[in-house]
Design a protein around this motif. Structure first.
Motif, PDB file in Angstrom:
ATOM      1  N   ARG A  10      -1.013 -27.488  16.715  1.00  0.00           N
ATOM      2  CA  ARG A  10      -0.210 -28.222  17.694  1.00  0.00           C
ATOM      3  C   ARG A  10      -0.575 -27.812  19.122  1.00  0.00           C
ATOM      4  O   ARG A  10      -0.629 -28.659  20.019  1.00  0.00           O
ATOM      5  CB  ARG A  10       1.271 -28.013  17.430  1.00  0.00           C
ATOM      6  N   ILE A  11      -0.847 -26.551  19.328  1.00  0.00           N
ATOM      7  CA  ILE A  11      -1.265 -26.077  20.657  1.00  0.00           C
ATOM      8  C   ILE A  11      -2.599 -26.710  21.031  1.00  0.00           C
ATOM      9  O   ILE A  11      -2.785 -27.169  22.170  1.00  0.00           O
ATOM     10  CB  ILE A  11      -1.340 -24.534  20.700  1.00  0.00           C
ATOM     11  N   GLN A  12      -3.532 -26.744  20.080  1.00  0.00           N
ATOM     12  CA  GLN A  12      -4.828 -27.360  20.346  1.00  0.00           C
ATOM     13  C   GLN A  12      -4.680 -28.846  20.688  1.00  0.00           C
ATOM     14  O   GLN A  12      -5.346 -29.350  21.588  1.00  0.00           O
ATOM     15  CB  GLN A  12      -5.762 -27.183  19.150  1.00  0.00           C
ATOM     16  N   LEU A  13      -3.811 -29.539  19.971  1.00  0.00           N
ATOM     17  CA  LEU A  13      -3.569 -30.954  20.238  1.00  0.00           C
ATOM     18  C   LEU A  13      -2.996 -31.133  21.647  1.00  0.00           C
ATOM     19  O   LEU A  13      -3.442 -32.011  22.403  1.00  0.00           O
ATOM     20  CB  LEU A  13      -2.622 -31.549  19.193  1.00  0.00           C
ATOM     21  N   LEU A  14      -2.046 -30.293  22.004  1.00  0.00           N
ATOM     22  CA  LEU A  14      -1.460 -30.372  23.345  1.00  0.00           C
ATOM     23  C   LEU A  14      -2.492 -30.088  24.433  1.00  0.00           C
ATOM     24  O   LEU A  14      -2.508 -30.758  25.474  1.00  0.00           O
ATOM     25  CB  LEU A  14      -0.285 -29.399  23.465  1.00  0.00           C
ATOM     26  N   GLU A  15      -3.352 -29.109  24.211  1.00  0.00           N
ATOM     27  CA  GLU A  15      -4.395 -28.802  25.188  1.00  0.00           C
ATOM     28  C   GLU A  15      -5.355 -29.980  25.350  1.00  0.00           C
ATOM     29  O   GLU A  15      -5.743 -30.328  26.465  1.00  0.00           O
ATOM     30  CB  GLU A  15      -5.170 -27.550  24.786  1.00  0.00           C
ATOM     31  N   TYR A  16      -5.720 -30.609  24.245  1.00  0.00           N
ATOM     32  CA  TYR A  16      -6.613 -31.762  24.292  1.00  0.00           C
ATOM     33  C   TYR A  16      -5.943 -32.919  25.039  1.00  0.00           C
ATOM     34  O   TYR A  16      -6.550 -33.532  25.927  1.00  0.00           O
ATOM     35  CB  TYR A  16      -7.001 -32.184  22.867  1.00  0.00           C
ATOM     36  N   LYS A  29      -6.629 -46.374  34.431  1.00  0.00           N
ATOM     37  CA  LYS A  29      -7.014 -47.521  33.610  1.00  0.00           C
ATOM     38  C   LYS A  29      -7.752 -47.111  32.334  1.00  0.00           C
ATOM     39  O   LYS A  29      -8.291 -47.962  31.653  1.00  0.00           O
ATOM     40  CB  LYS A  29      -7.879 -48.481  34.434  1.00  0.00           C
ATOM     41  N   GLN A  30      -7.760 -45.850  32.007  1.00  0.00           N
ATOM     42  CA  GLN A  30      -8.439 -45.389  30.801  1.00  0.00           C
ATOM     43  C   GLN A  30      -7.501 -45.554  29.606  1.00  0.00           C
ATOM     44  O   GLN A  30      -6.925 -44.613  29.094  1.00  0.00           O
ATOM     45  CB  GLN A  30      -8.933 -43.954  30.984  1.00  0.00           C
ATOM     46  N   GLU A  31      -7.408 -46.800  29.173  1.00  0.00           N
ATOM     47  CA  GLU A  31      -6.454 -47.191  28.137  1.00  0.00           C
ATOM     48  C   GLU A  31      -6.706 -46.530  26.789  1.00  0.00           C
ATOM     49  O   GLU A  31      -5.769 -46.253  26.046  1.00  0.00           O
ATOM     50  CB  GLU A  31      -6.444 -48.709  27.972  1.00  0.00           C
ATOM     51  N   PHE A  32      -7.965 -46.279  26.462  1.00  0.00           N
ATOM     52  CA  PHE A  32      -8.246 -45.653  25.170  1.00  0.00           C
ATOM     53  C   PHE A  32      -7.648 -44.250  25.130  1.00  0.00           C
ATOM     54  O   PHE A  32      -7.072 -43.842  24.124  1.00  0.00           O
ATOM     55  CB  PHE A  32      -9.749 -45.615  24.880  1.00  0.00           C
ATOM     56  N   TYR A  33      -7.762 -43.512  26.221  1.00  0.00           N
ATOM     57  CA  TYR A  33      -7.182 -42.172  26.267  1.00  0.00           C
ATOM     58  C   TYR A  33      -5.658 -42.221  26.142  1.00  0.00           C
ATOM     59  O   TYR A  33      -5.049 -41.369  25.497  1.00  0.00           O
ATOM     60  CB  TYR A  33      -7.585 -41.435  27.539  1.00  0.00           C
ATOM     61  N   LYS A  34      -5.040 -43.233  26.748  1.00  0.00           N
ATOM     62  CA  LYS A  34      -3.592 -43.395  26.596  1.00  0.00           C
ATOM     63  C   LYS A  34      -3.239 -43.616  25.129  1.00  0.00           C
ATOM     64  O   LYS A  34      -2.275 -43.042  24.624  1.00  0.00           O
ATOM     65  CB  LYS A  34      -3.102 -44.591  27.415  1.00  0.00           C
ATOM     66  N   LEU A  35      -4.030 -44.435  24.467  1.00  0.00           N
ATOM     67  CA  LEU A  35      -3.804 -44.720  23.054  1.00  0.00           C
ATOM     68  C   LEU A  35      -3.930 -43.449  22.203  1.00  0.00           C
ATOM     69  O   LEU A  35      -3.131 -43.212  21.299  1.00  0.00           O
ATOM     70  CB  LEU A  35      -4.807 -45.774  22.593  1.00  0.00           C
ATOM     71  N   VAL A  36      -4.903 -42.629  22.530  1.00  0.00           N
ATOM     72  CA  VAL A  36      -5.106 -41.362  21.816  1.00  0.00           C
ATOM     73  C   VAL A  36      -3.877 -40.470  21.965  1.00  0.00           C
ATOM     74  O   VAL A  36      -3.365 -39.914  20.987  1.00  0.00           O
ATOM     75  CB  VAL A  36      -6.374 -40.645  22.336  1.00  0.00           C
ATOM     76  N   ILE A  37      -3.385 -40.366  23.190  1.00  0.00           N
ATOM     77  CA  ILE A  37      -2.224 -39.512  23.446  1.00  0.00           C
ATOM     78  C   ILE A  37      -0.981 -40.073  22.772  1.00  0.00           C
ATOM     79  O   ILE A  37      -0.246 -39.345  22.093  1.00  0.00           O
ATOM     80  CB  ILE A  37      -2.003 -39.343  24.963  1.00  0.00           C
ATOM     81  N   GLU A  38      -0.744 -41.356  22.939  1.00  0.00           N
ATOM     82  CA  GLU A  38       0.460 -41.987  22.377  1.00  0.00           C
ATOM     83  C   GLU A  38       0.528 -41.883  20.862  1.00  0.00           C
ATOM     84  O   GLU A  38       1.616 -41.843  20.286  1.00  0.00           O
ATOM     85  CB  GLU A  38       0.522 -43.462  22.778  1.00  0.00           C
ATOM     86  N   ASN A  39      -0.627 -41.838  20.216  1.00  0.00           N
ATOM     87  CA  ASN A  39      -0.663 -41.802  18.749  1.00  0.00           C
ATOM     88  C   ASN A  39      -1.015 -40.438  18.186  1.00  0.00           C
ATOM     89  O   ASN A  39      -1.326 -40.314  17.005  1.00  0.00           O
ATOM     90  CB  ASN A  39      -1.639 -42.863  18.242  1.00  0.00           C
ATOM     91  N   ILE A  41      -3.601 -38.501  18.373  1.00  0.00           N
ATOM     92  CA  ILE A  41      -4.926 -38.413  17.757  1.00  0.00           C
ATOM     93  C   ILE A  41      -5.564 -37.107  18.209  1.00  0.00           C
ATOM     94  O   ILE A  41      -5.544 -36.758  19.386  1.00  0.00           O
ATOM     95  CB  ILE A  41      -5.806 -39.617  18.171  1.00  0.00           C
ATOM     96  N   THR A  42      -6.151 -36.387  17.270  1.00  0.00           N
ATOM     97  CA  THR A  42      -6.757 -35.093  17.594  1.00  0.00           C
ATOM     98  C   THR A  42      -8.123 -35.280  18.255  1.00  0.00           C
ATOM     99  O   THR A  42      -8.716 -36.359  18.202  1.00  0.00           O
ATOM    100  CB  THR A  42      -6.946 -34.234  16.331  1.00  0.00           C
ATOM    101  N   GLU A  43      -8.607 -34.213  18.824  1.00  0.00           N
ATOM    102  CA  GLU A  43      -9.926 -34.245  19.451  1.00  0.00           C
ATOM    103  C   GLU A  43     -11.006 -34.533  18.412  1.00  0.00           C
ATOM    104  O   GLU A  43     -11.933 -35.300  18.668  1.00  0.00           O
ATOM    105  CB  GLU A  43     -10.203 -32.914  20.153  1.00  0.00           C
ATOM    106  N   GLN A  44     -10.878 -33.949  17.230  1.00  0.00           N
ATOM    107  CA  GLN A  44     -11.850 -34.178  16.164  1.00  0.00           C
ATOM    108  C   GLN A  44     -11.847 -35.644  15.722  1.00  0.00           C
ATOM    109  O   GLN A  44     -12.905 -36.223  15.501  1.00  0.00           O
ATOM    110  CB  GLN A  44     -11.576 -33.259  14.959  1.00  0.00           C
ATOM    111  N   GLU A  45     -10.669 -36.218  15.580  1.00  0.00           N
ATOM    112  CA  GLU A  45     -10.575 -37.626  15.202  1.00  0.00           C
ATOM    113  C   GLU A  45     -11.191 -38.520  16.277  1.00  0.00           C
ATOM    114  O   GLU A  45     -11.888 -39.484  15.964  1.00  0.00           O
ATOM    115  CB  GLU A  45      -9.114 -38.037  14.978  1.00  0.00           C
ATOM    116  N   THR A  46     -10.937 -38.184  17.534  1.00  0.00           N
ATOM    117  CA  THR A  46     -11.494 -38.964  18.642  1.00  0.00           C
ATOM    118  C   THR A  46     -13.006 -38.860  18.660  1.00  0.00           C
ATOM    119  O   THR A  46     -13.711 -39.870  18.809  1.00  0.00           O
ATOM    120  CB  THR A  46     -10.914 -38.484  19.988  1.00  0.00           C
TER     121      THR A  46
END
Length: 112
Positions: A10-16, A29-39, A41-46
């Protein structure tokens, strides 16, 4: 021990997500990053998703140069690889707004 591992993840996810938020401050306007945060999504998944998009984008360009006009198998491959909590329609829209893999996602937009 499992609690420590879960807490560490969870700490790693928060840092990412914090890194992505800093990027969003500079370019909202970086909508994909917003989507990653809202859902969540981990750094590895991204990274896995973006690597697949790189591969599919190259295949798309190769197939297009060879005269292909039907790219649904590439679409299906990406759809099958999406993290469970992402919807293809949202991903396509976000990637196009962020100018990620534009030719590929413009083609995939036709399959929605």
């Amino acid at each position: 021990m499992n609690e420590h591992k879960l807490l560490w993840q969870r700490i790693q996810l928060l840092e990412y997500h914090q890194k992505l938020l800093v990027k969003l401050l500079h370019n909202p306007k970086q909508e994909f990053y917003k989507l990653v945060i809202e859902n969540s999504i981990t750094e590895q998944e991204t990274e896995k998703f973006l690597a697949l998009c790189d591969e599919l984008s190259m295949k798309f360009e190769e197939q297009k140069a060879e005269g292909y006009v039907y790219f649904h198998p590439l679409f299906e491959r990406l759809l099958a690889s999406l993290p469970a909590n992402l919807k293809m329609e949202e991903v396509i829209k976000a990637c196009l707004l962020q100018n990620l893999y534009e030719p590929l996602f413009h083609e995939f937009e036709k399959y929605l």
